[in-house]
Scaffold this active site. Structure first.
Site, PDB file in Angstrom:
ATOM      1  N   CYS A  70      -7.850   2.282  -2.881  1.00  0.00           N
ATOM      2  CA  CYS A  70      -6.676   3.155  -3.002  1.00  0.00           C
ATOM      3  C   CYS A  70      -6.154   3.161  -4.440  1.00  0.00           C
ATOM      4  O   CYS A  70      -5.662   2.137  -4.930  1.00  0.00           O
ATOM      5  CB  CYS A  70      -5.602   2.666  -2.030  1.00  0.00           C
ATOM      6  SG  CYS A  70      -3.979   3.390  -2.265  1.00  0.00           S
ATOM      7  N   CYS A  73      -2.450   2.304  -4.845  1.00  0.00           N
ATOM      8  CA  CYS A  73      -2.245   0.873  -4.595  1.00  0.00           C
ATOM      9  C   CYS A  73      -2.526   0.065  -5.858  1.00  0.00           C
ATOM     10  O   CYS A  73      -1.785  -0.860  -6.194  1.00  0.00           O
ATOM     11  CB  CYS A  73      -3.155   0.384  -3.481  1.00  0.00           C
ATOM     12  SG  CYS A  73      -2.859   1.149  -1.875  1.00  0.00           S
TER      13      CYS A  73
END
Length: 147
Positions: A70, A73
């Site tokens: 991600c 993230c």
């Protein structure tokens, strides 16, 4: 400057530069073994140890539900670590990889990542989804802890 092991991480003290080993779970608040200043507490948890690492913590915990694939993230991680460093001794940051902790993802109804949750004494105080810069995250954490 953290090297992760299964049960502990090594953190360099921001004050004196000495390396300290920090367990994932402990009864107190981590301090430098040399200068006794509070240390930023950043660790990981999963389905098997979440209760011990997060819910039993004496200080508030920001749980970062994330995944290595991600992009947002990975972008928010340094900002969260900065907040943990700024609030050393008053906050613990715990990263939960959603790919490795499906029961926690389901329990906290994680629909998007990153999802951030502030937990104190096992109780959810606040949650948010999406990346944000360190000042916005710090404001969110401060607000959650003031409630």
């Amino acid at each position: 400057m953290r090297s992760q092991t299964k049960d502990a991480s090594v953190v360099r003290c921001p004050k004196c530069g000495r390396k300290n080993r920090l367990p994932s779970a402990a009864a107190g608040i981590p301090q430098c073994g040399y200068c006794h200043q509070p240390l930023p507490w950043v660790t990981e948890a999963g389905d098997g140890d979440f209760s011990e690492v997060v819910e039993a913590a004496r200080i508030p915990v920001v749980v970062d539900f994330w995944a290595p694939w991600c992009g947002p993230c990975r972008m928010v991680s340094p900002a969260l670590e900065q907040v943990a460093a700024d609030l050393a001794g008053r906050l613990k940051l715990v990263k939960v990889n959603v790919d490795e902790a499906p029961r926690l993802s389901e329990r906290f109804d994680v629909q998007a990542i990153p999802t951030l949750v502030v937990i104190q004494q096992g109780r959810v105080l606040s949650r948010r989804s999406g990346a944000a810069p360190a000042p916005a995250l710090r404001e969110w954490v401060d607000h959650a802890l003031a409630v």
